[in-house]
Design a protein around this motif. Structure first.
Motif, PDB file in Angstrom:
ATOM      1  N   UNK A  58      -5.757 -35.309   4.821  1.00 17.52           N
ATOM      2  CA  UNK A  58      -4.683 -35.974   4.354  1.00 17.52           C
ATOM      3  C   UNK A  58      -5.226 -36.805   3.074  1.00 17.52           C
ATOM      4  N   UNK A  59      -6.119 -36.365   2.289  1.00 12.50           N
ATOM      5  CA  UNK A  59      -6.582 -36.874   0.995  1.00 12.50           C
ATOM      6  C   UNK A  59      -6.647 -35.697   0.054  1.00 12.50           C
ATOM      7  N   UNK A  60      -6.352 -36.471  -1.173  1.00 18.71           N
ATOM      8  CA  UNK A  60      -6.081 -35.223  -2.233  1.00 18.71           C
ATOM      9  C   UNK A  60      -7.484 -35.220  -3.087  1.00 18.71           C
ATOM     10  N   UNK A  61      -8.383 -36.065  -2.722  1.00 17.32           N
ATOM     11  CA  UNK A  61      -9.594 -35.991  -3.489  1.00 17.32           C
ATOM     12  C   UNK A  61     -10.080 -34.500  -4.015  1.00 17.32           C
ATOM     13  N   UNK A  62     -10.259 -33.490  -3.126  1.00 13.55           N
ATOM     14  CA  UNK A  62     -10.945 -32.277  -3.351  1.00 13.55           C
ATOM     15  C   UNK A  62      -9.768 -31.568  -4.244  1.00 13.55           C
ATOM     16  N   UNK A  63      -8.614 -31.709  -3.997  1.00  8.54           N
ATOM     17  CA  UNK A  63      -7.513 -30.913  -4.962  1.00  8.54           C
ATOM     18  C   UNK A  63      -7.554 -31.549  -6.098  1.00  8.54           C
ATOM     19  N   UNK A  64      -7.644 -32.883  -6.445  1.00 11.96           N
ATOM     20  CA  UNK A  64      -7.964 -33.517  -7.830  1.00 11.96           C
ATOM     21  C   UNK A  64      -9.142 -32.963  -8.458  1.00 11.96           C
ATOM     22  N   UNK A  65     -10.298 -32.934  -7.834  1.00 10.24           N
ATOM     23  CA  UNK A  65     -11.585 -32.375  -8.213  1.00 10.24           C
ATOM     24  C   UNK A  65     -11.381 -30.992  -8.593  1.00 10.24           C
ATOM     25  N   UNK A  66     -10.760 -30.115  -8.068  1.00  8.62           N
ATOM     26  CA  UNK A  66     -10.748 -28.912  -8.146  1.00  8.62           C
ATOM     27  C   UNK A  66      -9.601 -28.718  -9.539  1.00  8.62           C
ATOM     28  N   UNK A  67      -8.749 -29.261  -9.702  1.00 12.29           N
ATOM     29  CA  UNK A  67      -7.931 -29.393 -10.539  1.00 12.29           C
ATOM     30  C   UNK A  67      -8.332 -29.451 -12.072  1.00 12.29           C
ATOM     31  N   UNK A  68      -9.297 -30.992 -11.778  1.00 11.36           N
ATOM     32  CA  UNK A  68      -9.815 -31.367 -12.890  1.00 11.36           C
ATOM     33  C   UNK A  68     -10.844 -30.367 -13.568  1.00 11.36           C
ATOM     34  N   UNK A  69     -11.748 -29.641 -12.673  1.00  5.71           N
ATOM     35  CA  UNK A  69     -12.788 -28.699 -13.212  1.00  5.71           C
ATOM     36  C   UNK A  69     -12.182 -27.732 -13.850  1.00  5.71           C
ATOM     37  N   UNK A  70     -11.052 -27.176 -13.122  1.00  7.74           N
ATOM     38  CA  UNK A  70     -10.289 -25.740 -13.693  1.00  7.74           C
ATOM     39  C   UNK A  70      -9.471 -26.204 -14.854  1.00  7.74           C
ATOM     40  N   UNK A  71      -9.206 -27.383 -15.228  1.00  7.46           N
ATOM     41  CA  UNK A  71      -8.607 -27.695 -16.601  1.00  7.46           C
ATOM     42  C   UNK A  71      -9.613 -27.744 -17.555  1.00  7.46           C
ATOM     43  N   UNK A  72     -10.628 -28.109 -17.209  1.00 10.73           N
ATOM     44  CA  UNK A  72     -11.954 -28.136 -18.205  1.00 10.73           C
ATOM     45  C   UNK A  72     -12.100 -26.781 -18.546  1.00 10.73           C
ATOM     46  N   UNK A  73     -12.213 -25.871 -17.549  1.00  6.24           N
ATOM     47  CA  UNK A  73     -12.303 -24.156 -18.125  1.00  6.24           C
ATOM     48  C   UNK A  73     -11.042 -23.915 -18.796  1.00  6.24           C
ATOM     49  N   UNK A  74     -10.030 -24.066 -18.503  1.00  2.00           N
ATOM     50  CA  UNK A  74      -8.773 -23.706 -19.145  1.00  2.00           C
ATOM     51  C   UNK A  74      -8.745 -24.132 -20.508  1.00  2.00           C
ATOM     52  N   UNK A  75      -9.126 -25.447 -20.869  1.00  2.00           N
ATOM     53  CA  UNK A  75      -9.249 -26.037 -22.162  1.00  2.00           C
ATOM     54  C   UNK A  75     -10.383 -25.120 -22.860  1.00  2.00           C
ATOM     55  N   UNK A  76     -11.505 -25.110 -22.358  1.00  2.00           N
ATOM     56  CA  UNK A  76     -12.585 -24.398 -23.092  1.00  2.00           C
ATOM     57  C   UNK A  76     -12.326 -23.005 -23.404  1.00  2.00           C
ATOM     58  N   UNK A  77     -11.532 -22.521 -22.595  1.00  2.00           N
ATOM     59  CA  UNK A  77     -11.055 -20.942 -22.678  1.00  2.00           C
ATOM     60  C   UNK A  77      -9.954 -20.926 -23.755  1.00  2.00           C
TER      61      UNK A  77
END
Length: 116
Positions: A58-77
């Motif tokens: 019931x915490x969004x920490x892991x979801x936020x972490x995953x989205x932040x990491x993959x946003x970085x990949x998307x931006x670099x791509x």
């Protein structure tokens, strides 16, 4: 309010590009669309695992972490897809052979060189 916004859920960006990436790729759908086709399954697996963790904790920490990491990949791509493909090829080669690339230095050597 250092480190979080008013709901205390969203941490302050850790990388200067995080704000740009969040604006450019606000949704998981936008992130996935920007990825190289060969990375989509990895994103899907990480996103699904983060959703499962969010349901259990019931915490969004892991979801936020995953989205932040993959946003970085998307931006670099998005900025340089060919360079990103070369990076992926290099990673695959190192994983396959178990040997570092010629001219590379270890993380410990780099930290020592930088005085960290």
């Amino acid at each position: 309010m250092s480190g979080a916004d008013v709901d205390r859920l969203e941490p302050t960006p850790e990388w200067v590009g995080d704000e740009v990436a969040a604006e450019r790729f606000p949704s998981p759908e936008d992130i996935r669309a920007a990825l190289l086709p060969e990375e989509a399954p990895d994103f899907d697996a990480a996103y699904e695992a983060a959703l499962v963790a969010a349901r259990k904790t019931l915490h969004l920490d892991e979801l936020r972490h995953v989205l932040r990491a993959w946003r970085r990949v998307a931006l670099m791509t998005e900025q340089d897809p060919d360079a990103h493909r070369r990076t992926l090829a290099t990673i695959a080669e190192v994983q396959r052979t178990g040997r570092s690339r010629p001219g590379s230095v270890s993380w410990n050597d780099l930290k020592a060189e930088l005085g960290l």
